[in-house]
Design a protein around this motif. Sequence first.
Motif, mmCIF file in Angstrom:
data_model
loop_
_atom_site.group_PDB
_atom_site.id
_atom_site.type_symbol
_atom_site.label_atom_id
_atom_site.label_comp_id
_atom_site.label_asym_id
_atom_site.label_seq_id
_atom_site.Cartn_x
_atom_site.Cartn_y
_atom_site.Cartn_z
ATOM 1 N N SER A 42 0.815 -1.230 0.000
ATOM 2 C CA SER A 42 0.000 0.000 0.000
ATOM 3 C C SER A 42 0.844 1.273 0.000
ATOM 4 O O SER A 42 0.338 2.339 -0.341
ATOM 5 C CB SER A 42 -0.906 0.031 1.226
ATOM 6 N N PHE A 44 1.391 2.855 2.384
ATOM 7 C CA PHE A 44 0.685 3.714 3.342
ATOM 8 C C PHE A 44 1.207 3.407 4.752
ATOM 9 O O PHE A 44 0.831 2.411 5.374
ATOM 10 C CB PHE A 44 -0.822 3.442 3.237
ATOM 11 N N VAL A 46 1.683 3.839 8.672
ATOM 12 C CA VAL A 46 0.956 4.335 9.842
ATOM 13 C C VAL A 46 1.791 4.019 11.083
ATOM 14 O O VAL A 46 2.335 2.916 11.212
ATOM 15 C CB VAL A 46 -0.441 3.676 9.983
ATOM 16 N N ASN A 62 2.088 -0.449 10.948
ATOM 17 C CA ASN A 62 1.338 -1.471 10.213
ATOM 18 C C ASN A 62 2.269 -2.483 9.553
ATOM 19 O O ASN A 62 3.375 -2.151 9.115
ATOM 20 C CB ASN A 62 0.345 -0.875 9.212
ATOM 21 N N GLU A 64 2.158 -5.471 6.658
ATOM 22 C CA GLU A 64 1.373 -6.056 5.564
ATOM 23 C C GLU A 64 1.886 -7.446 5.200
ATOM 24 O O GLU A 64 2.930 -7.893 5.686
ATOM 25 C CB GLU A 64 1.402 -5.088 4.373
ATOM 26 N N CYS A 73 -3.231 -3.626 10.949
ATOM 27 C CA CYS A 73 -3.113 -2.174 11.127
ATOM 28 C C CYS A 73 -2.186 -1.853 12.300
ATOM 29 O O CYS A 73 -2.081 -2.619 13.270
ATOM 30 C CB CYS A 73 -4.469 -1.559 11.445
ATOM 31 N N ALA A 74 -1.604 -0.667 12.214
ATOM 32 C CA ALA A 74 -0.684 -0.203 13.252
ATOM 33 C C ALA A 74 -1.361 -0.149 14.630
ATOM 34 O O ALA A 74 -0.734 -0.481 15.643
ATOM 35 C CB ALA A 74 -0.179 1.185 12.873
ATOM 36 N N GLU A 75 -2.611 0.270 14.670
ATOM 37 C CA GLU A 75 -3.309 0.388 15.959
ATOM 38 C C GLU A 75 -3.358 -0.952 16.675
ATOM 39 O O GLU A 75 -3.128 -1.046 17.876
ATOM 40 C CB GLU A 75 -4.751 0.874 15.754
ATOM 41 N N PRO A 111 -9.129 5.627 11.991
ATOM 42 C CA PRO A 111 -8.939 4.188 12.220
ATOM 43 C C PRO A 111 -10.078 3.346 11.643
ATOM 44 O O PRO A 111 -11.235 3.782 11.649
ATOM 45 C CB PRO A 111 -8.928 4.063 13.753
#
Length: 164
Positions: A42, A44, A46, A62, A64, A73-75, A111
């Motif tokens: 991605s 992208f 985070v 994050n 992948e 996801c990073a969270e 998020p």
Amino acid sequence: MDKRKIEIEYTVFENKEELVEEDRMLIEKAKEISVNAYIPYSAFRVGVAVLLDNDKILTANNQENASYPEGLCAERVALFYAMSQYPNQKIKSIAVYGNPQKFTLTHFISPCGGCRQVMYEYEYRHQSKMRILLSGNSGKILLVEGVENLLPLQFSAKDLSINE
Ligand code: THU
């Protein structure tokens, strides 16, 4: 029939100079760790920084996978890591920083639903609301106090009737 509305509440900061020092520092940590994100698919990035009640800060990004749905996801990487290290610590704040490689975000990061659900799990576990700071490589910063403002009508252990 009874049609109802739910209001959500959040605070918008124009730039990081408007923040208190602790929040500014947490966002900076989220930004720093975003550069280690594993994002071959991605681009992208985070980064997330979690501040616990004992003042420890855990950071993550994050991750992948070639089998796309297996990425995380990073969270969630950050929350699972923090809670595996300090299971009994309340989460005071979580800063999420969107840092895409190929463009500049025009607004704060938001998020995904799965991460909101995971945030709520720990609020419920510790019976303590967390502060959520959302920002990115440009634009305003949002402060959301309590996951109910990101995820109304949450599903939690109370719906399983196991904690009575
Ligand atoms: N992503 C996060 O890590 N957190 C968010 O809040 C939104 C999306 C990741 C998942 C995936 O690796 C990439 O960003 C693009 O969706």
